[in-house]
Design a protein around this motif. Structure first.
Motif, PDB file in Angstrom:
ATOM      1  N   UNK A 101       0.826  -1.208   0.000  1.00 28.10           N
ATOM      2  CA  UNK A 101       0.000   0.000   0.000  1.00 28.10           C
ATOM      3  C   UNK A 101       0.862   1.261   0.000  1.00 28.10           C
ATOM      4  N   UNK A 102       1.869   1.279   0.865  1.00 31.96           N
ATOM      5  CA  UNK A 102       2.699   2.481   0.997  1.00 31.96           C
ATOM      6  C   UNK A 102       3.469   2.782  -0.292  1.00 31.96           C
ATOM      7  N   UNK A 103       4.083   1.765  -0.874  1.00 29.56           N
ATOM      8  CA  UNK A 103       4.864   2.021  -2.088  1.00 29.56           C
ATOM      9  C   UNK A 103       3.972   2.410  -3.263  1.00 29.56           C
ATOM     10  N   UNK A 104       2.795   1.818  -3.364  1.00 32.66           N
ATOM     11  CA  UNK A 104       1.868   2.206  -4.434  1.00 32.66           C
ATOM     12  C   UNK A 104       1.415   3.648  -4.257  1.00 32.66           C
ATOM     13  N   UNK A 105       1.146   4.044  -3.020  1.00 35.61           N
ATOM     14  CA  UNK A 105       0.739   5.422  -2.765  1.00 35.61           C
ATOM     15  C   UNK A 105       1.844   6.392  -3.161  1.00 35.61           C
ATOM     16  N   UNK A 106       3.069   6.100  -2.746  1.00 34.63           N
ATOM     17  CA  UNK A 106       4.198   6.968  -3.090  1.00 34.63           C
ATOM     18  C   UNK A 106       4.416   7.027  -4.599  1.00 34.63           C
ATOM     19  N   UNK A 107       4.382   5.866  -5.254  1.00 37.67           N
ATOM     20  CA  UNK A 107       4.602   5.829  -6.698  1.00 37.67           C
ATOM     21  C   UNK A 107       3.498   6.574  -7.441  1.00 37.67           C
ATOM     22  N   UNK A 108       2.265   6.466  -6.954  1.00 36.59           N
ATOM     23  CA  UNK A 108       1.136   7.115  -7.621  1.00 36.59           C
ATOM     24  C   UNK A 108       1.234   8.637  -7.544  1.00 36.59           C
ATOM     25  N   UNK A 109       1.594   9.169  -6.373  1.00 42.64           N
ATOM     26  CA  UNK A 109       1.687  10.631  -6.280  1.00 42.64           C
ATOM     27  C   UNK A 109       2.886  11.160  -7.049  1.00 42.64           C
ATOM     28  N   UNK A 110       3.933  10.351  -7.186  1.00 38.96           N
ATOM     29  CA  UNK A 110       5.062  10.760  -8.026  1.00 38.96           C
ATOM     30  C   UNK A 110       4.645  10.786  -9.495  1.00 38.96           C
ATOM     31  N   UNK A 158      -0.777   0.024 -11.780  1.00 41.80           N
ATOM     32  CA  UNK A 158       0.301  -0.135 -10.814  1.00 41.80           C
ATOM     33  C   UNK A 158       0.668  -1.596 -10.625  1.00 41.80           C
ATOM     34  N   UNK A 159       1.909  -1.849 -10.258  1.00 41.78           N
ATOM     35  CA  UNK A 159       2.353  -3.195  -9.937  1.00 41.78           C
ATOM     36  C   UNK A 159       3.301  -3.121  -8.744  1.00 41.78           C
ATOM     37  N   UNK A 160       3.277  -4.165  -7.942  1.00 40.60           N
ATOM     38  CA  UNK A 160       4.230  -4.290  -6.843  1.00 40.60           C
ATOM     39  C   UNK A 160       4.977  -5.607  -6.988  1.00 40.60           C
ATOM     40  N   UNK A 161       6.227  -5.607  -6.549  1.00 36.05           N
ATOM     41  CA  UNK A 161       7.053  -6.815  -6.569  1.00 36.05           C
ATOM     42  C   UNK A 161       7.879  -6.850  -5.287  1.00 36.05           C
ATOM     43  N   UNK A 162       7.975  -8.037  -4.710  1.00 32.30           N
ATOM     44  CA  UNK A 162       8.852  -8.234  -3.552  1.00 32.30           C
ATOM     45  C   UNK A 162      10.103  -8.938  -4.049  1.00 32.30           C
ATOM     46  N   UNK A 163      11.237  -8.243  -3.949  1.00 33.53           N
ATOM     47  CA  UNK A 163      12.467  -8.715  -4.576  1.00 33.53           C
ATOM     48  C   UNK A 163      13.589  -8.832  -3.552  1.00 33.53           C
ATOM     49  N   UNK A 164      14.484  -9.773  -3.800  1.00 36.09           N
ATOM     50  CA  UNK A 164      15.630  -9.986  -2.922  1.00 36.09           C
ATOM     51  C   UNK A 164      16.749  -9.036  -3.296  1.00 36.09           C
ATOM     52  N   UNK A 165      17.459  -8.561  -2.286  1.00 37.03           N
ATOM     53  CA  UNK A 165      18.658  -7.762  -2.500  1.00 37.03           C
ATOM     54  C   UNK A 165      19.766  -8.335  -1.627  1.00 37.03           C
ATOM     55  N   UNK A 166      20.999  -8.109  -2.044  1.00 34.68           N
ATOM     56  CA  UNK A 166      22.132  -8.707  -1.333  1.00 34.68           C
ATOM     57  C   UNK A 166      23.056  -7.666  -0.743  1.00 34.68           C
ATOM     58  N   UNK A 167      22.701  -6.384  -0.853  1.00 33.71           N
ATOM     59  CA  UNK A 167      23.567  -5.330  -0.326  1.00 33.71           C
ATOM     60  C   UNK A 167      23.659  -5.425   1.192  1.00 33.71           C
ATOM     61  N   UNK A 168      24.751  -4.920   1.736  1.00 32.20           N
ATOM     62  CA  UNK A 168      24.948  -4.912   3.193  1.00 32.20           C
ATOM     63  C   UNK A 168      25.308  -3.507   3.629  1.00 32.20           C
ATOM     64  N   UNK A 169      24.344  -2.776   4.120  1.00 33.44           N
ATOM     65  CA  UNK A 169      24.582  -1.396   4.513  1.00 33.44           C
ATOM     66  C   UNK A 169      24.824  -1.257   5.995  1.00 33.44           C
ATOM     67  N   UNK A 170      24.543  -0.040   6.500  1.00 37.01           N
ATOM     68  CA  UNK A 170      24.771   0.233   7.901  1.00 37.01           C
ATOM     69  C   UNK A 170      23.517   0.879   8.487  1.00 37.01           C
ATOM     70  N   UNK A 171      23.322   0.719   9.789  1.00 33.38           N
ATOM     71  CA  UNK A 171      22.226   1.391  10.458  1.00 33.38           C
ATOM     72  C   UNK A 171      21.004   0.504  10.595  1.00 33.38           C
ATOM     73  N   UNK A 172      19.953   1.008  11.260  1.00 33.76           N
ATOM     74  CA  UNK A 172      18.779   0.186  11.567  1.00 33.76           C
ATOM     75  C   UNK A 172      18.010  -0.269  10.346  1.00 33.76           C
ATOM     76  N   UNK A 173      18.142   0.417   9.200  1.00 32.92           N
ATOM     77  CA  UNK A 173      17.420   0.012   8.002  1.00 32.92           C
ATOM     78  C   UNK A 173      18.362  -0.582   6.962  1.00 32.92           C
ATOM     79  N   UNK A 174      19.539  -1.006   7.377  1.00 34.37           N
ATOM     80  CA  UNK A 174      20.480  -1.600   6.441  1.00 34.37           C
ATOM     81  C   UNK A 174      19.984  -2.959   5.978  1.00 34.37           C
ATOM     82  N   UNK A 175      20.305  -3.305   4.749  1.00 35.39           N
ATOM     83  CA  UNK A 175      19.915  -4.597   4.223  1.00 35.39           C
ATOM     84  C   UNK A 175      20.918  -5.652   4.623  1.00 35.39           C
ATOM     85  N   UNK A 176      20.503  -6.899   4.581  1.00 35.56           N
ATOM     86  CA  UNK A 176      21.364  -8.022   4.916  1.00 35.56           C
ATOM     87  C   UNK A 176      21.273  -9.084   3.849  1.00 35.56           C
TER      88      UNK A 176
END
Length: 257
Positions: free
Chosen positions: A158-167, A206-224
């Protein structure tokens, strides 16, 4: 190749790019190479970051956007002219009929280029989030009608569709969020785009996709290593929104592996 010929060959392109790479941020060769294609204004903004790692991520993201645009429109990444409408939507003054949108979250970039109609994108790291309906309700009055949103799959679709739609509509979240119509199909874990009001009967998809990422960042929202992101792409017109395709960081920045 002219922009018109490219329009016939590539109506839309959408790329998902991991922006993290090994090594210290201040000594990153890829970042130094990427900086060379930025505009003077973008370089000044990069210099204003207090956190060197944040500056590198910004530089990589802007370079990747420019490389993607150059790959579709022709010319060089440094030569791409980017401007913004009063509401903040990016525009391409030298390429009428072409639209671009990008979003960055937790070191992951989603960028889309499209000919013939607006496009808006958003990407968010999928993570636990309590009180999803309350959070969405701060910008979307119809949140309660979507049912339970504490599940990340439901909330972030819902959140990403809303953001993408207003953009895509160019109206911004504060005003445009009230004009987007989200729906929750029966039995579906995800929300879907029902339309955007006040756009003259235009067909929005609109379309949504749940995709895997392999990046490793820093901080509370970093990916693993097992991280997932939710992407949303919204377009206007009869053609379906493009599917995000992964693009390795070296190719996105135009540097050797």
């Amino acid at each position: 190749m002219s922009a018109g010929a490219r329009a016939r060959r590539a109506v839309a392109e959408c790329r998902l790019i991991d922006l993290h790479a090994p090594g210290a941020a201040g000594d990153d060769p890829a970042a130094r190479s990427a900086r060379s294609v930025l505009s003077e204004r973008e370089r000044r903004r990069a210099d204003g970051f207090r956190d060197p790692a944040a500056a590198v991520t910004y530089i990589r993201a802007r370079a990747a956007v420019r490389r993607t645009l150059a790959g579709v429109l022709g010319g060089t990444a440094a030569g791409v002219e980017l401007a913004a409408e009063p509401g903040g939507r990016p525009v391409l003054p030298e390429h009428p009929g072409w639209y671009v949108s990008w979003s960055r979250s937790a070191g992951v970039l989603l960028v889309a280029v499209r000919y013939g109609g607006p496009v808006g994108v958003d990407v968010e790291l999928v993570r636990p989030l309590g009180s999803g309906a309350r959070v969405l309700g701060t910008v979307y009055p119809g949140a309660a009608a979507l049912g339970e949103l504490d599940d990340p799959e439901a909330f972030f679709s819902a959140w990403t569709l809303l953001e993408a739609a207003v953009k895509a509509s160019g109206r911004g979240l504060a005003r445009g969020g009230r004009e987007v119509r989200l729906v929750r199909p029966p039995g579906s874990a995800r929300c879907a785009l029902g339309g955007i009001r006040g756009t003259g009967g235009a067909v929005w998809r609109g379309r949504t996709d749940r995709l895997a990422v392999t990046a490793a960042g820093r901080g509370p929202r970093a990916t693993g290593p097992n991280a997932r992101v939710m992407t949303a792409v919204v377009t206007r017109g009869p053609s379906a929104p493009p599917v995000p395709l992964p693009l390795p960081l070296p190719l996105a920045l135009g540097v050797d592996r």
